[in-house]
Design a protein around this motif. Structure first.
Motif, short mmCIF file in Angstrom:
data_model
loop_
_atom_site.label_atom_id
_atom_site.label_comp_id
_atom_site.label_asym_id
_atom_site.label_seq_id
_atom_site.Cartn_x
_atom_site.Cartn_y
_atom_site.Cartn_z
N PHE A 1 3.08 6.13 -5.55
CA PHE A 1 3.13 6.03 -7.00
C PHE A 1 1.93 6.69 -7.64
N LEU B 1 2.22 1.98 -3.40
CA LEU B 1 1.10 2.26 -4.31
C LEU B 1 0.63 3.69 -4.14
N LEU B 2 0.53 4.09 -2.87
CA LEU B 2 0.09 5.45 -2.62
C LEU B 2 1.02 6.47 -3.26
N PRO C 1 0.81 -1.21 0.00
CA PRO C 1 0.00 0.00 0.00
C PRO C 1 0.85 1.26 0.00
#
Lengths: 1226, 212
Positions: free
Chosen positions: B9, B6-7, B3
């Motif tokens: 990115f 992902l954030l 996570p």
């Protein structure tokens, strides 16, 4: 019928000549040129017939192979000539029988059937058909009928099918080569027969023949007469057979990729028994159990040892290379590549004085290379690549005078290239890729005239390309990428005419591409990307007709694409992205039919996509994004059926998406975002079954999402944000990872019921008109990481959250009600939680403090009540935004703000908080905004905030704050403050002049406008202010905004003169105080001032005329003071009405009554300041005054206004005017 | 994907453009105006079209209903031209664009600004004629067009503007005669100086555009 007759005739002939057969007992000792028996007629016919069976393939134009160049030997076969003189034909001198046929590399193409006339040559002893193309012919049983055959070579000739049992009838065979026919199969039983029957066999090559996994057992039956056994690239399994009985074996070459294991005992036996062995090559045979001591027993005659990919000594903890190999002094070739050796190269290797080839690549060898390696004078090939060698490259390598290939790539060598390398005059290949070599590339390398391949990439070389490189006339590949090389490319590189690949990418080269490059006619690949090249792309590049890859990306080229590029007919890949190229794409690019990848992105190209692009049928990737292309997307793009990636984003394309795109069945990526495309999204896009990434955002698409999208089963990312799409969100989405539908007009419910979106990680449906409840299953999607539903009309309760790792939740601006569910506080990865502008109620649980990764917590504009949990001050060291404004919290502000806090934004505005402002806020050294306005805080001014070095906004309006606001004498208080709002409190005493003196940020102009906020999450800080007379929430705070609002207090004394230094001030409100004295003329220096409110004070004197210079002033209020005298005139003062001035002692002038004494405040040098107060001078009196004839008047008027010269008429009029002014003044 | 990564990115992509929320026609009009202007000293840099309403922009003032009532850009080094979109500022009372380098015609659509009290376009480079439509500005009290390059005649219709207190067209290239009706009876002669005007209107004797 004819062929039958022919066969009968042939058979008679055969019988008649039978007694001539096999006259010679010496195989291979023929001489077809000696005067002897001419060729037998029947055999001549058979040969001619054989010739006719085949086509002749065209010969290759270039030939780099060590093998002889193919040519059509049968061309010389002519009727009516002696077949014994034909090329490749050997006859018995005495009988004239054809006994040898050598058609190796003869360009034959065709099939050999069982009735081929080849089989009418019964006397054949030697048959060589290798290196032709027999088009997957079977090896027919008839091959087994050449009873005299001793030599059979069918190598590399495209035979297929089973090897027939009949081959085992050829019991006289001495040499059998069936290798390199991809598709030939040998059954185990037939292999066994071969082994048993071919008892004279000395050479056997079955490389690349498919055999059953159990075939190795057959090898145990092989004739002990064998001297050479080659079984390369066969797939065997099980145990390596014991072939130690092949004691005459000189050469053993075997590679297996099926998992053949060589047991230590068998290896030991082989090593001991094969006493004649000279070439011992095993690869991909698992020898991990073989003991190092076995190597001691190798025959000292061993000349070539190759044990590649054998997991050698993998089972031994100390798996160094056995030093006993160093005693095999006859070794000329040693290959131990792709094993697991570690440690250093044994020092015993210096004894291998015959060694010409040493290959140790792909091991884990370490340490420095011993300089003694330089004593192996015979070395011509040294490959130590892909190990962990370190230290410097020993200069003694320079004494390996016979070295032709040196590969040290992918190690950790450091230092410079030894200057001794200039002595390697035989060097053909040098590879030093992927080390840490530094310094300049030695100029001396330019003297290595044999060099054809030079790889120096991925090191730290600096400096320029040596000019001496112009001498490397044989150079074919020059690879210098990924170094720190600089300077210009030497023009002399253009003289390296053999160059086929030139890679200078990822360096710091500059300047232009030398025009001499047009001479590189062999150039196939040219990579100049990621440098600082500039200027034009030379027209002459278009003459490099062999070019297949051209990469000029990431430079500063600024020309158009040269029209000469149309000549690059071999071009396969063209990358020009990230330059400043301009102009239109030349239509002729469409003629480059080999093009499979074209990237023109991030340039300044304009115009339309040429229609000629429809010819680029090989195109796989087309990137035209981030340019200024316009026009419609040509429908003809739909004919580029190989296209898998199409990116036209960030251009000005308009019109609709052509439906022809449905033909792009290979398309995986389609990016059309940020254009002016409109209309509906074509339903045909739903037929692009491979589509996995689809971006249509930031266009003007309308209508609904086509129902055909249900077929896009591969779709992972769908981005439709910022369009005008409407209708309901379909419910068939299943496999998505990321779904962006924000900023459209979608209505109805959120459709995702159940857990169909089990892979979705980002779901953004914000800024639509969705008006359902949020399906509870949405809160339990297992992969969901980012959930953004803000700005809809969603209702219902939140949660429960469960089973996922949500990191970002923004549900603001909806109609959600009920309490904040406690399950949300279990999302330990949550970084951002924004629930503002809903109807949430209840208390905020202390459990919120479990979210210790939280960076942004915004619960503002709800109806939350109760106490604010004290732990909020220090629960997350990463918290940068805490916004609880506009709720119903009561009690006190948390006292627990701790040292090290990351807080930048703290807003409790609009609650019912009491008591004091906690001094611990001064621990928040990063604080930029503090808004505690509209509470009931009863405290004195928080002087401890002075020291916060980043504080830009301080809003304390509408509380019960009291006492003096006396700035400290320190010079560094509130240096960054730009918004200072103490309005509507009970502060008293003089204005805080000391602070005014320190407001450094208010004296400077911010050149660039920015918004205050969190850049990473794009969260904008907001604040509520009185802005030009209106109470406004600034949803974004511009860094340009500077304001002081001290209104509604009990400040006394004078307006300090120094306030005139705050030159960037936009708003100044000192109204509703008890200020005395004059209005400071220095306020006229505040040239950015847009609002000035001094009303409701006790100010006396005149309004300074300097205020007329404030040309941006929009709000001006001085009402209810004791001002007198004339109001300034002109500019903005033309635009304020009575209410600005009412309730004073004696103000006069526009817009109030004219000043009685005619006094006017007219800025000097100003002409345009006509105002109402001016003398009413009309035309009627003038007309009456001159009273002459009409025509006369008109003519005179014309003269006056035309000539603009004083005439008597003008004098008269002017005189009249002056008289009147005088009269008024009196 | 973790996570965290992902954030970090996703966000640059997610918020590459902050979403445009501008559905406010007055904001759109001002933004369109901005696009016509060249603004070398960046006085318009605060005009952000992504804000819901333009009331927090500098040089713009709203009333309590968030309608734009003032536009003050005098003395701002602006060049460019005006466009018809200004007509969407239906509540505008003060249009202060004096002392700039604005050129082109005065858009006839300005006649739709029914609430306009003051129009100060003096000291610019406006050309063409004074639009007749300005006669529809019933609230207009101040009209200063002096020091431009205006041509043609003074529209007679302006005489209908009963509240007009100040009118200045001096230093232009106007022609014809000067109205004498309505408020024009009281305007001083300086307001008409330095044109090609032929003196006061002589009704019925010569056409008002005599000499144009």
């Amino acid at each position: 019928m004819a062929s039958l007759l022919w066969l009968a005739h042939f058979l008679c002939f055969l019988l008649f000549h039978l007694h001539f057969q096999a006259a010679s007992s010496l195989p291979f000792s023929f001489n077809s040129s000696s005067p002897a028996m001419p060729c037998q007629h029947d055999q001549s016919l058979a040969l001619l017939q054989f010739k006719k069976t085949f086509f002749i393939k065209s010969a290759p134009s270039t030939w780099d192979s060590p093998y002889p160049k193919p040519y059509p030997k049968t061309e010389s076969w002519k009727e009516d000539t002696d077949c014994c003189l034909w090329e490749g034909v050997t006859c018995n001198i005495d009988t004239g029988n054809v006994i040898g046929l050598d058609l190796s590399s003869s360009l034959l193409y065709g099939t050999i059937h069982s009735n081929n006339s080849l089989f009418f040559l019964p006397h054949l002893q030697k048959l060589d058909l290798s290196k032709n193309d027999f088009n997957h012919s079977q090896i027919v049983p008839q091959f087994g009928h050449f009873f005299n055959l001793t030599f059979l070579n069918l190598n590399s000739s495209v035979f297929a099918g089973q090897i027939p049992l009949e081959i085992s009838y050829l019991s006289g065979l001495v040499s059998l080569d069936l290798s390199w026919n991809n598709g030939l199969m040998l059954e185990t039983t037939i292999f066994k027969k071969l082994a048993q029957n071919l008892t004279h066999l000395q050479e056997l090559d079955l490389s690349y023949v498919n055999m059953p996994l159990d075939a190795p057992s057959s090898m145990m039956n092989l004739s002990s007469s064998l001297t050479s056994l080659k079984l390369r690239y066969c797939i065997f399994q099980g145990k390596f057979p014991d072939i130690s009985h092949l004691s005459k074996l000189v050469s053993l070459q075997l590679s297996s990729y099926g998992g053949l294991t060589l047991e230590p005992m068998i290896f030991d036996k082989l090593v001991r028994n094969l006493t004649k062995i000279r070439d011992f090559h095993l690869s991909a045979v698992n020898m991990s159990m073989v003991e190092p001591s076995s190597f001691m027993n190798f025959s000292s005659s061993l000349s070539s040892l190759a044990l590649s990919s054998c997991e050698l000594l993998g089972e031994f903890p100390d798996n160094t290379i056995p030093s006993s190999i160093g005693s095999l002094v006859e070794l000329s070739s040693l290959d131990l590549s792709i094993n697991k050796f570690n440690g250093e190269i044994p020092s015993s290797f210096e004894n291998l004085k015959q060694l010409a080839t040493l290959v140790l690549k792909f091991n884990n060898l370490t340490g420095q290379i011993s300089s003694s390696l330089g004593s192996l004078k015979e070395l011509s090939l040294l490959d130590l690549s892909n190990n962990n060698f370190n230290g410097e490259i020993p200069s003694t390598l320079g004494s390996l005078m016979k070295l032709s290939s040196l590969d040290l790539s992918m190690n950790n060598f450091s230092g410079e290239i030894p200057s001794s390398f200039e002595k390697l005059k035989q060097l053909d290949t040098l590879s030093l890729i992927g080390n840490s070599l530094s310094g300049q590339i030695p100029s001396a390398l330019g003297s290595l005239k044999e060099l054809s391949l030079l790889f120096l990439s991925s090191n730290n070389f600096n400096g320029e390309i040596p000019s001496s490189f112009e001498n490397l006339k044989r150079l074919q590949i020059l690879d210098l990428q990924n170094n720190n090389l600089s300077g210009q490319i030497p023009s002399s590189l253009g003289s390296l005419k053999k160059l086929s690949s030139l890679d200078l990418s990822y360096n710091n080269f500059g300047g232009e591409i030398p025009s001499s490059f047009e001479n590189l006619k062999q150039l196939d690949k040219l990579y100049l990307n990621n440098n600082n090249f500039s200027g034009q792309i030379p027209f002459s590049l278009g003459s490099l007709k062999e070019l297949s890859s051209l990469d000029l990306s990431y430079n500063s080229f600024n020309s158009e694409i040269p029209s000469s590029f149309e000549n690059l007919k071999q071009l396969n890949s063209l990358n020009l992205c990230n330059n400043t190229l301009n102009g239109q794409i030349p239509s002729s690019l469409g003629s480059l039919k080999e093009l499979s990848s074209l990237d023109l992105s991030f340039n300044n190209f304009n115009g339309e996509i040429p229609s000629s692009f429809e010819n680029l049928k090989q195109l796989d990737k087309l990137c035209l994004n981030n340019n200024n292309f316009s026009g419609q997307i040509p429908s003809s793009l739909g004919s580029l059926k190989e296209l898998s990636s199409l990116d036209l984003s960030f251009n000005n394309f308009n019109g609709e998406i052509p439906s022809s795109l449905e033909n792009l069945q290979q398309l995986r990526i389609l990016n059309l975002q940020n254009n002016n495309l409109g209309g509906q999204i074509p339903s045909s896009l739903g037929s692009l079954k491979e589509l996995s990434l689809l971006y249509l955002s930031y266009n003007n698409f309308n209508g609904e999402i086509p129902s055909s999208f249900e077929n896009l089963k591969q779709l992972q990312i769908l981005d439709l944000q910022n369009n005008n799409l409407s209708g309901q969100i379909p419910n068939y989405f299943t496999n998505f990872n990321e779904l962006f539908l924000s900023n459209n007009r979608f209505t109805g419910p959120i459709p995702f019921q159940g857990s169909r979106l089990s892979n979705v990680t980002i779901l953004d449906l914000s800024n639509n008109l969705l008006n359902s409840t949020i399906p509870p299953s949405l809160f339990t999607l297992p992969q969901l990481c980012i959930l953004i539903l803000k700005n809809n009309q969603l209702t219902g309760h939140l949660g429960p959250f469960q089973g996922n790792q949500l990191g970002y939740i923004d549900l603001s601006n909806n109609k959600l009600h009920g309490p904040i569910p406690s399950s949300i506080f279990k999302l330990v990865n949550l970084r951002v939680l924004i629930l503002s502008s809903n109807k949430l109620i209840g208390e905020l649980s202390y459990a919120v403090c479990k979210l210790n990764s939280l960076e942004i917590l915004d619960l503002s504009k709800n109806s939350l009540n109760g106490f604010i949990p004290q732990c909020l001050g220090n629960f997350s060291s990463k918290l940068s935004v805490l916004h609880l404004g506009m709720n119903k919290f009561h009690g006190t502000i948390p006292e627990t703000f701790s040292v090290g806090s990351s807080l930048r934004y703290l807003n409790f505005n609009g609650n019912q908080l009491q008591r004091r402002i906690p001094p611990s806020i001064s621990n928040c050294k990063d604080l930029e905004i503090l808004d505690l306005g509209n509470n009931t805080i009863n405290d004195t001014f928080p002087h401890f905030l002075e020291t916060l070095p980043k504080l830009q906004v301080l809003v304390l309006q509408s509380n019960k704050l009291h006492g003096l606001v006396k700035g400290s004498s320190a010079n560094h208080s509130f240096l960054k403050l730009r918004i200072f709002d103490l309005s509507n409190n009970m502060f008293s005493g003089p204005l805080p002049t000391e602070y005014f003196n320190n407001f450094e940020a208010m004296t400077n102009f911010d050149v660039k406008m920015k918004y205050m906020g969190d850049r990473i999450y794009s969260y904008n800080y907001s604040v509520s202010l009185t802005f030009k007379g209106l109470q406004i929430e600034l949803v974004k705070i511009q860094t340009l905004l500077t304001t002081i609002d001290l209104s509604g207090n009990k400040f006394t004394g004078k307006i300090p003169q120094t306030i005139g230094k705050l030159k960037s001030l936009k708003l100044l409100n000192l109204s509703h105080n008890q200020l005395t004295g004059n209005i400071q003329p220095s306020l006229g220096n505040l040239s950015n001032l847009e609002s000035l409110d001094l009303s409701f004070n006790i100010l006396t004197g005149r309004i300074p005329m300097q205020l007329a210079d404030l040309t941006f002033l929009q709000v001006f209020r001085v009402s209810h003071n004791r001002l007198e005298g004339p109001i300034p005139e002109g500019k903005q003062f033309n635009t304020f009405d009575n209410t600005s001035y009412e309730g004073n002692l004696g103000l006069c002038g526009f817009p109030l009554e004219k000043c009685d004494n005619g006094e006017r405040q007219k800025p000097t040098g100003s002409k345009e300041d006509d105002s109402e107060s001016k003398i009413g001078f009309g035309w009627k009196p003038v007309l009456a005054g001159y009273g002459c004839g009409v025509i006369f008047g008109v003519v005179m008027g014309y003269i006056v206004f035309k000539t603009r010269k004083p005439t008597w008429f003008v004098r008269m009029v002017e005189g009249e005017r002056h008289r009147r002014i005088k009269r008024f003044n009196n | 994907m973790a996570p965290l990564s992902l954030l970090s990115f996703s966000f640059s992509f997610l918020f590459f453009f902050s979403p445009s929320l501008c559905t406010n026609s007055e904001g759109n009009a001002l933004h369109a105006l901005r696009s016509r202007f060249s603004d070398p000293t960046n006085v318009l840099q605060s005009w952000d079209p992504t804000l819901v309403n333009p009331c927090t922009w500098f040089h713009v003032t709203c009333d309590s209903n968030n309608h734009v009532v003032r536009l003050d850009l005098g003395n701002s080094n602006i060049s460019g031209s005006l466009g018809p979109e200004l007509a969407q500022l239906k509540h505008l009372q003060y249009l202060e664009l004096y002392r700039n380098n604005i050129g082109g015609k005065i858009p006839k659509e300005l006649g739709k600004l029914k609430n306009l009290v003051s129009m100060d376009l003096y000291d610019n480079k406006f050309e063409g004629e004074i639009p007749k439509s300005l006669a529809k500005l019933k609230s207009l009290r101040f009209l200063r067009l002096n020091n431009n390059k205006l041509t043609g005649s003074i529209p007679r219709e302006l005489a209908k503007l009963k509240d007009l207190k100040v009118f200045d067209v001096s230093n232009n290239d106007l022609c014809g005669t000067i109205p004498v009706d309505g408020p024009f009876a009281t305007f001083p002669m300086e307001s008409f100086e330095h044109n090609r005007l032929n003196g006061p209107e002589l009704k019925g004797l010569v056409p008002y555009d005599f000499g144009c």
